[in-house]
Design an enzyme around this catalytic site. Structure first.
Site, PDB file in Angstrom:
ATOM      1  N   HIS A 237       0.533 -11.713   2.253  1.00 52.93           N
ATOM      2  CA  HIS A 237      -0.536 -10.999   1.535  1.00 52.93           C
ATOM      3  C   HIS A 237      -1.393 -11.926   0.666  1.00 52.93           C
ATOM      4  CE1 HIS A 237      -1.446  -6.630   0.236  1.00 52.93           C
ATOM      5  NE2 HIS A 237      -2.510  -7.365   0.017  1.00 52.93           N
TER       6      HIS A 237
ATOM      7  N   TYR B  24       0.821  -1.215   0.000  1.00 55.97           N
ATOM      8  CA  TYR B  24       0.000   0.000   0.000  1.00 55.97           C
ATOM      9  C   TYR B  24       0.857   1.267   0.000  1.00 55.97           C
ATOM     10  CZ  TYR B  24      -3.643  -3.301   1.577  1.00 55.97           C
ATOM     11  OH  TYR B  24      -4.489  -4.370   1.715  1.00 55.97           O
TER      12      TYR B  24
HETATM   13  N1  LIG Z   1      -5.540  -8.620   1.804  1.00 53.42           N
HETATM   14  C1  LIG Z   1      -5.977  -8.161   0.654  1.00 53.42           C
HETATM   15  O1  LIG Z   1      -5.682  -8.683  -0.439  1.00 53.42           O
HETATM   16  C2  LIG Z   1      -6.872  -6.960   0.631  1.00 53.42           C
HETATM   17  C3  LIG Z   1      -7.527  -6.599  -0.558  1.00 53.42           C
HETATM   18  C4  LIG Z   1      -8.372  -5.495  -0.521  1.00 53.42           C
HETATM   19  C5  LIG Z   1      -8.551  -4.794   0.663  1.00 53.42           C
HETATM   20  N2  LIG Z   1      -7.873  -5.152   1.804  1.00 53.42           N
HETATM   21  C6  LIG Z   1      -8.006  -4.401   3.078  1.00 53.42           C
HETATM   22  O2  LIG Z   1      -9.377  -4.166   3.359  1.00 53.42           O
HETATM   23  C7  LIG Z   1      -9.614  -2.758   3.393  1.00 53.42           C
HETATM   24  C8  LIG Z   1     -10.997  -2.428   2.855  1.00 53.42           C
HETATM   25  O3  LIG Z   1     -11.180  -2.923   1.542  1.00 53.42           O
HETATM   26  P1  LIG Z   1     -11.311  -1.986   0.262  1.00 53.42           P
HETATM   27  O4  LIG Z   1     -10.577  -0.743   0.539  1.00 53.42           O
HETATM   28  O5  LIG Z   1     -10.966  -2.784  -0.915  1.00 53.42           O
HETATM   29  O6  LIG Z   1     -12.867  -1.750   0.115  1.00 53.42           O
HETATM   30  P2  LIG Z   1     -14.103  -1.323   1.041  1.00 53.42           P
HETATM   31  O7  LIG Z   1     -13.688  -0.967   2.404  1.00 53.42           O
HETATM   32  O8  LIG Z   1     -15.142  -2.354   0.837  1.00 53.42           O
HETATM   33  O9  LIG Z   1     -14.596  -0.024   0.241  1.00 53.42           O
HETATM   34  C9  LIG Z   1     -13.854   1.164   0.217  1.00 53.42           C
HETATM   35  C10 LIG Z   1     -14.534   2.111  -0.751  1.00 53.42           C
HETATM   36  O10 LIG Z   1     -15.855   2.394  -0.290  1.00 53.42           O
HETATM   37  C11 LIG Z   1     -16.011   3.777  -0.036  1.00 53.42           C
HETATM   38  N3  LIG Z   1     -16.790   3.876   1.216  1.00 53.42           N
HETATM   39  C12 LIG Z   1     -16.331   3.858   2.490  1.00 53.42           C
HETATM   40  N4  LIG Z   1     -17.344   3.926   3.366  1.00 53.42           N
HETATM   41  C13 LIG Z   1     -18.478   3.989   2.632  1.00 53.42           C
HETATM   42  C14 LIG Z   1     -19.840   4.075   2.973  1.00 53.42           C
HETATM   43  N5  LIG Z   1     -20.239   4.088   4.237  1.00 53.42           N
HETATM   44  N6  LIG Z   1     -20.758   4.122   1.962  1.00 53.42           N
HETATM   45  C15 LIG Z   1     -20.355   4.077   0.658  1.00 53.42           C
HETATM   46  N7  LIG Z   1     -19.067   3.993   0.277  1.00 53.42           N
HETATM   47  C16 LIG Z   1     -18.136   3.949   1.263  1.00 53.42           C
HETATM   48  C17 LIG Z   1     -14.625   4.345   0.067  1.00 53.42           C
HETATM   49  O11 LIG Z   1     -14.596   5.678  -0.397  1.00 53.42           O
HETATM   50  P3  LIG Z   1     -13.846   6.900   0.333  1.00 53.42           P
HETATM   51  O12 LIG Z   1     -12.544   6.410   0.869  1.00 53.42           O
HETATM   52  O13 LIG Z   1     -13.689   7.866  -0.795  1.00 53.42           O
HETATM   53  O14 LIG Z   1     -14.779   7.383   1.404  1.00 53.42           O
HETATM   54  C18 LIG Z   1     -13.840   3.444  -0.875  1.00 53.42           C
HETATM   55  O15 LIG Z   1     -13.980   3.872  -2.203  1.00 53.42           O
HETATM   56  C19 LIG Z   1      -8.483  -2.175   2.545  1.00 53.42           C
HETATM   57  O16 LIG Z   1      -8.292  -0.797   2.759  1.00 53.42           O
HETATM   58  C20 LIG Z   1      -7.341  -3.036   3.003  1.00 53.42           C
HETATM   59  O17 LIG Z   1      -6.876  -2.632   4.268  1.00 53.42           O
HETATM   60  C21 LIG Z   1      -7.049  -6.236   1.792  1.00 53.42           C
END
Ligand SMILES: NC(=O)c1ccc[n+]([C@@H]2O[C@H](COP(=O)([O-])OP(=O)(O)OC[C@H]3O[C@@H](n4cnc5c(N)ncnc54)[C@H](OP(=O)(O)O)[C@@H]3O)[C@@H](O)[C@H]2O)c1
Length: 294
Positions: free
Chosen positions: A115, A51
């Site tokens: 990861h 990240y």
């Molecule tokens: N291990 C892995 O391979 C892996 C893969 C993916 C993710 N992750 C981890 O999981 C975390 C979360 O997953 P993610 O970032 O992919 O997706 P997520 O948390 O499902 O979605 C994030 C997106 O949703 C928006 N959002 C946030 N709160 C919201 C709400 N209440 N209503 C509508 N939209 C909202 C955010 O926008 P804004 O930021 O613009 O508000 C962003 O665009 C990551 O940050 C990471 O730490 C791990």
């Protein structure tokens, strides 16, 4: 302020049941987002070497702790991950040293994850040995995996020199991707389940705007995002919603304050369409399944 409760990992250490994801959190806003999140009550942050914001996130936690001496380092949980390109014993040892250097403002790393399983047996094995050693050094408190399918975990549990079982498997989970078999296997093995992309990646998949989900939001007087996070918590997962938006930092955290009925949890379970929104390394082949080895 309501703080997230914690659950015990198989290592004996505790983890807050809700964390803030920081994938795609830009370095220039990471400090303000993380410090604001800590003000709101978040005590768990999910970063990764990939990240490119480990330093900014750890520095922000360190700076906030200095301003808030009533909260102790042990009350905060910081995760990072070793990416596929750094698999293997030597490469992972180097990566761990780099991640610890970036986390020096907070002295140690609470959880180091592999990861994804995307390399080969020898490299995955070497990576795990390096992580086990890091725990012995005291600078890494817990180790686990991410994006591992059942077959990858079985392979790991069979290492002849396994000393530490994974504490966690971090996988994509939301009502459109329930992964019932993998979740049951992890629970039976005593491996905690972290839910990444609990909002199905927000605008990327647009599922958070699904009118069928909106019906639940209406019923409970909550936002669609809050329903998704409450579902994840109700399933016993540790959701890691990401946002850089202050109002969403607050509303997502407030998902801790209400519960869905058992009947509604089942209705949300029925959304399942194996709806992966990003990558899916849980299906990555083991060495003996790869074409070149057949
Ligand atoms: N291990 C892995 O391979 C892996 C893969 C993916 C993710 N992750 C981890 O999981 C975390 C979360 O997953 P993610 O970032 O992919 O997706 P997520 O948390 O499902 O979605 C994030 C997106 O949703 C928006 N959002 C946030 N709160 C919201 C709400 N209440 N209503 C509508 N939209 C909202 C955010 O926008 P804004 O930021 O613009 O508000 C962003 O665009 C990551 O940050 C990471 O730490 C791990």
């Amino acid at each position: 302020m309501v703080l997230a409760s914690t659950v015990k990992l198989n290592s004996g250490n505790s983890i807050p049941v809700l964390g803030l994801g920081v994938y795609q959190t830009p370095t220039d806003v990471a400090d303000s987002v993380v410090q604001k999140a800590l003000d709101i009550g978040y005590r768990h942050f999910d970063s990764a070497a990939a990240y490119k914001n480990e330093q900014e996130v750890a520095d922000a936690i360190g700076a906030w702790l200095k301003k808030n001496p009533n909260v102790k380092r042990k009350d905060i949980f910081y995760t990072t991950k070793v990416f596929d390109t750094e698999h293997g014993y030597e490469a992972t040892k180097k990566l761990i040293a780099t991640s610890l250097e970036k986390a020096k403002a907070i002295d140690y790393i609470d959880l180091f994850l592999v990861h994804s399983p995307q390399s080969n047996y020898e490299k995955r094995h070497g990576t795990w040995l390096a992580l086990q050693e890091a725990v012995e050094s005291g600078k890494v408190k817990n180790i686990g995996v991410s994006n591992y399918g059942i077959k990858h975990i079985k392979e790991l549990l069979a290492y002849p020199d396994l000393n530490i079982k994974p504490a966690v498997n971090q996988i994509e989970l939301h009502p459109w991707l329930g992964r019932a078999d993998l979740v049951k296997y992890l629970k039976d093995e005593g491996i905690a389940v972290e839910a990444y992309s609990p909002l199905a990646r927000g605008p990327r998949s647009k599922r958070v705007d699904d009118p069928a989900l909106g019906e639940f939001a209406k019923k409970y007087g909550k936002t669609n995002g809050q329903i998704l996070i409450a579902w994840s918590l109700a399933k016993g997962f540790i959701p890691l919603p990401k946002t850089v938006t202050e109002s969403r930092l607050i509303s997502n955290f407030e998902s801790l304050n209400f519960k869905l009925s058992d009947e509604d949890i089942k209705k949300l379970d029925a959304f399942d369409v194996y709806g992966v929104t990003g990558w899916d390394p849980t299906v990555y082949p083991l060495d003996n399944e790869k074409e070149e080895n057949k």
